[in-house]
Design an enzyme around this catalytic site. Structure first.
Site, short mmCIF file in Angstrom:
data_model
loop_
_atom_site.label_atom_id
_atom_site.label_comp_id
_atom_site.label_asym_id
_atom_site.label_seq_id
_atom_site.Cartn_x
_atom_site.Cartn_y
_atom_site.Cartn_z
N CYS A 101 0.91 -1.38 0.18
CA CYS A 101 0.57 -0.21 0.32
C CYS A 101 0.40 1.21 0.23
CB CYS A 101 -0.75 0.25 0.90
SG CYS A 101 -2.31 0.73 0.61
N ARG A 136 -12.32 6.08 -0.75
CA ARG A 136 -10.78 5.36 -0.91
C ARG A 136 -11.79 4.21 -1.69
NH1 ARG A 136 -7.83 7.46 3.34
NH2 ARG A 136 -6.88 5.10 3.11
N HIS A 200 -3.66 -5.48 2.85
CA HIS A 200 -3.01 -5.45 3.77
C HIS A 200 -4.10 -7.00 4.29
CE1 HIS A 200 -1.60 -1.86 4.27
NE2 HIS A 200 -3.07 -0.94 4.41
N1 GLN Z 1 -2.25 6.51 2.22
C1 GLN Z 1 -2.12 5.97 0.88
C2 GLN Z 1 -3.86 6.10 0.65
O1 GLN Z 1 -4.80 6.61 0.84
C3 GLN Z 1 -1.26 4.24 1.54
C4 GLN Z 1 -2.92 4.21 1.94
C5 GLN Z 1 -2.90 2.77 3.53
O2 GLN Z 1 -1.09 1.96 2.97
N2 GLN Z 1 -3.79 1.66 4.09
O3 GLN Z 1 -4.28 5.48 -0.75
#
Ligand code: GLN
Length: 242
Positions: A101, A136, A200
């Protein structure tokens, strides 16, 4: 040929910015590497390399780089520029690397934060990451690796939309979820022995064979000819017990 156990082999793992980028159980990946390392009879040493620490690529056999919130990611983006040369050298010399990520985004050219600020990456991989408007990508994800046919499972939570560049292959094709950008059905990136992914979960706890493969690659890189136990030899009832 001697086995890893007979020779007391060791692997040195660098957990890059492990004290800052470690969301959604990313640290579990390190635990999995340690666990399988022990099963392979290999001593696994883990070191966090973070802000202001020197990074000497010759000292490490495997790197793990997790994800995090935009704030921590920005802090890391400033420091990691000082390590760019060494990380590039490690990557080009076929070093084994797993980035999740936020870490995956920073290996590319740039990342646009949710607020629109552009964060410079280190460009050792050829992707870039755009933002999205007040949204998101969140949820369970499944992909299939086109070469091996293996399926990988994880949980994604990112606002960034990553687009792959030349020389990179996707880690897999999206079956369920969003993946790199929600558009082209790609997920993650592979370049040499570097694997980037939005998974993740933690990734290696849910895809145990991948943990084994990373360790095997690192062992071959370091020791060239050793007898490494087959997956079937180390993976007994604990994992397949029903
Ligand atoms: N901050 C980054 C995003 O929102 C990575 C997020 C994360 O590592 N979960 O895309």
């Amino acid at each position: 040929m001697l086995s890893a156990q007979e020779e007391n082999f060791e692997l040195n793992i660098c957990h890059l910015y492990g004290n800052l980028l470690n969301t959604y159980g990313d640290n579990g990946n390190i635990l999995m590497l340690k666990y399988f390392g022990q099963k392979l009879g290999v001593k696994v040493n883990i070191k966090i390399i973070s802000i202001d620490n020197d990074f000497n690529e010759k000292k490490y056999d495997l790197i793990f780089f997790g994800g995090g919130q935009d704030y921590e990611q920005f802090v890391v983006s400033l420091d990691i520029q000082k390590k760019q040369k060494a990380i590039k050298c490690y990557v080009e010399n076929n070093g084994v690397f797993l980035a999740i990520c936020g870490g995956y985004q920073l290996l590319g050219h740039y990342y646009i934060e949710a607020c629109g600020r552009k964060v410079t990456g280190i460009g050792v991989l050829d992707h870039y990451t755009l933002n999205q408007n007040n949204s998101r990508f969140i949820g369970d994800i499944e992909i299939v690796n086109q070469e091996t046919g293996e399926h990988y499972y994880g949980f994604e939570n990112h606002q960034g939309r990553t687009f792959l560049g030349k020389g990179e292959q996707a880690l897999g094709q999206v079956i369920k979820g969003y993946g790199n950008n929600g558009e082209d059905q790609t997920e993650g990136a592979v370049y040499k022995n570097v694997y980037g992914s939005y998974f993740h979960g933690p990734f290696l706890a849910r895809n145990v064979h991948f943990a084994y493969q990373l360790l095997i690659k690192a062992l071959y890189n370091k020791y060239k000819t050793i007898r490494i136990p087959l997956w079937e030899e180390i993976c007994e009832e604990e994992i397949y017990d029903e």
